[in-house]
Design a protein around this motif. Structure first.
Motif, PDB file in Angstrom:
ATOM      1  N   PHE A  27      -2.292   2.483 -34.101  1.00 27.05           N
ATOM      2  CA  PHE A  27      -2.616   3.010 -32.959  1.00 27.05           C
ATOM      3  C   PHE A  27      -2.101   2.787 -32.174  1.00 27.05           C
ATOM      4  CE2 PHE A  27      -6.533   3.615 -36.048  1.00 27.05           C
ATOM      5  CZ  PHE A  27      -6.553   5.073 -36.041  1.00 27.05           C
ATOM      6  N   LYS A  28      -1.603   1.653 -31.075  1.00 24.60           N
ATOM      7  CA  LYS A  28      -0.830   1.092 -30.359  1.00 24.60           C
ATOM      8  C   LYS A  28       0.383   2.106 -29.935  1.00 24.60           C
ATOM      9  CE  LYS A  28      -3.914  -2.698 -29.555  1.00 24.60           C
ATOM     10  NZ  LYS A  28      -4.280  -4.821 -29.347  1.00 24.60           N
ATOM     11  N   GLN A  32       0.077   9.061 -35.725  1.00 23.98           N
ATOM     12  CA  GLN A  32      -0.605  10.053 -36.356  1.00 23.98           C
ATOM     13  C   GLN A  32      -0.904   9.468 -37.748  1.00 23.98           C
ATOM     14  OE1 GLN A  32      -0.888  13.763 -35.178  1.00 23.98           O
ATOM     15  NE2 GLN A  32       0.078  13.354 -33.090  1.00 23.98           N
ATOM     16  N   LEU A  33      -2.238   9.358 -38.334  1.00 20.00           N
ATOM     17  CA  LEU A  33      -3.407   8.975 -39.112  1.00 20.00           C
ATOM     18  C   LEU A  33      -3.744   9.883 -39.641  1.00 20.00           C
ATOM     19  CD1 LEU A  33      -4.099   5.288 -38.557  1.00 20.00           C
ATOM     20  CD2 LEU A  33      -1.358   5.902 -39.027  1.00 20.00           C
ATOM     21  N   ALA A  54     -10.455   4.561 -33.603  1.00 22.51           N
ATOM     22  CA  ALA A  54     -10.126   6.128 -35.065  1.00 22.51           C
ATOM     23  C   ALA A  54     -11.923   6.637 -34.460  1.00 22.51           C
ATOM     24  CB  ALA A  54     -10.836   5.579 -36.270  1.00 22.51           C
ATOM     25  N   GLU A  55     -12.369   6.263 -33.897  1.00 23.48           N
ATOM     26  CA  GLU A  55     -13.156   7.395 -32.972  1.00 23.48           C
ATOM     27  C   GLU A  55     -12.153   7.988 -31.930  1.00 23.48           C
ATOM     28  OE1 GLU A  55     -17.569   7.242 -31.078  1.00 23.48           O
ATOM     29  OE2 GLU A  55     -17.146   5.711 -31.598  1.00 23.48           O
ATOM     30  N   LYS A  56     -11.718   7.866 -31.046  1.00 26.09           N
ATOM     31  CA  LYS A  56     -10.727   7.890 -30.501  1.00 26.09           C
ATOM     32  C   LYS A  56     -10.240   8.908 -30.034  1.00 26.09           C
ATOM     33  CE  LYS A  56      -7.891   5.843 -25.665  1.00 26.09           C
ATOM     34  NZ  LYS A  56      -7.045   5.142 -25.437  1.00 26.09           N
ATOM     35  N   GLN A  83      -3.328   6.218 -44.457  1.00 26.39           N
ATOM     36  CA  GLN A  83      -2.612   6.983 -44.646  1.00 26.39           C
ATOM     37  C   GLN A  83      -2.256   7.867 -43.226  1.00 26.39           C
ATOM     38  OE1 GLN A  83      -3.536   9.766 -47.487  1.00 26.39           O
ATOM     39  NE2 GLN A  83      -1.344  10.497 -48.582  1.00 26.39           N
ATOM     40  N   ILE A  84      -0.267   8.124 -43.137  1.00 28.38           N
ATOM     41  CA  ILE A  84       0.489   8.686 -42.013  1.00 28.38           C
ATOM     42  C   ILE A  84      -0.197  10.172 -42.746  1.00 28.38           C
ATOM     43  CG2 ILE A  84       2.723   8.644 -41.278  1.00 28.38           C
ATOM     44  CD1 ILE A  84       3.411   5.810 -41.684  1.00 28.38           C
TER      45      ILE A  84
END
Length: 254
Positions: A27-28, A32-33, A54-56, A83-84
């Protein structure tokens, strides 16, 4: 066409991010997941951080039993595997601004509750062929845009802008703020496709085949319409219906 409904391919290991710290780092780094598989009942500070991130970033979390995670055939997953994404998701406002700056009237497609990846793939093909600028999907309640979905779309999902949002209701509000009229495809609406002006800035909502469009979402749409049919039949497949509607929109715009 191959039947993908019963295929459960194990994702390639190079598409997975394994473990809590690795997911936070992804994430940092701005990766993109597509989604996160999280073991049921896991907890802790790192889990809370993953949930917040995940929410953000509007990444869905699938709560699964440990057997599901073990089935990925990886070790030390710590109750979390991500998963990417194969899709590079776009910001909705950025897409709208880009289209308007080009001097074009936006044509957007909203998918509400469409879960079958074969339908999503077929819809993406029609959308790309008929000039849709972006497909808007919710972060939950939609089929995964994975390798199978891309395959059924003949690659269209990689060619058209996909905007993933955490609320379709808010997305419609944003569309209205941008002067975009929102149409809802409803089986029994009195107005037909021929009576709609799709040449103006337009977004079209297509609902899933089982439940249709969420009632609150339908309520805030500007107009409801149906596809006129000669035979007395229940309904069309959602991907077929989408193709018919988008053809009418492309014809009007041409």
């Amino acid at each position: 066409m191959k039947n993908f409904r019963h295929q459960h391919k194990r994702p390639k290991k190079n598409t997975l991010i394994i473990g809590r710290s690795a997911i936070i780092q992804a994430f940092k780094e701005g990766k993109q997941l597509d989604r996160i598989y999280m073991q049921t009942a896991v907890h802790g500070d790192t889990i809370d951080e993953i949930k917040a991130l995940a929410e953000k970033h509007m990444v869905p979390i699938n709560k699964v039993p440990v057997e599901k995670l073990n089935n990925f055939n990886v070790s030390n997953h710590e109750g979390c595997i991500a998963q990417i994404s194969k899709i590079q998701y776009q910001d909705l406002q950025d897409v709208i601004s880009f289209v308007v700056e080009k001097g074009e009237a936006p044509l957007l497609l909203i998918l509400d509750g469409v879960t079958d990846i074969r339908n999503i793939g077929a819809i993406a093909r029609s959308a790309y062929c008929f000039g849709v600028h972006a497909i808007i999907i919710p972060d939950k309640g939609v089929g995964a845009l994975n390798e199978d979905a891309i395959l059924t779309s003949a690659g269209a999902l990689e060619q058209i802008a996909i905007c993933r949002v955490n609320s379709l209701m808010k997305a419609v509000d944003d569309l209205h703020l941008n002067g975009i009229k929102v149409f809802a495809s409803v089986m029994n609406a009195e107005k037909s496709t021929y009576d709609c002006n799709f040449a103006e800035p337009t977004a079209i909502i297509m609902g899933g085949e089982e439940k249709g469009i969420y009632p609150a979402l339908m309520k805030i749409s500007d107009e409801k319409f149906s596809i006129p049919m000669l035979a007395d039949f229940d309904s069309l497949n959602v991907s077929v219906a989408t193709g018919i509607i988008l053809y009418e929109a492309a014809k009007q715009r041409k």
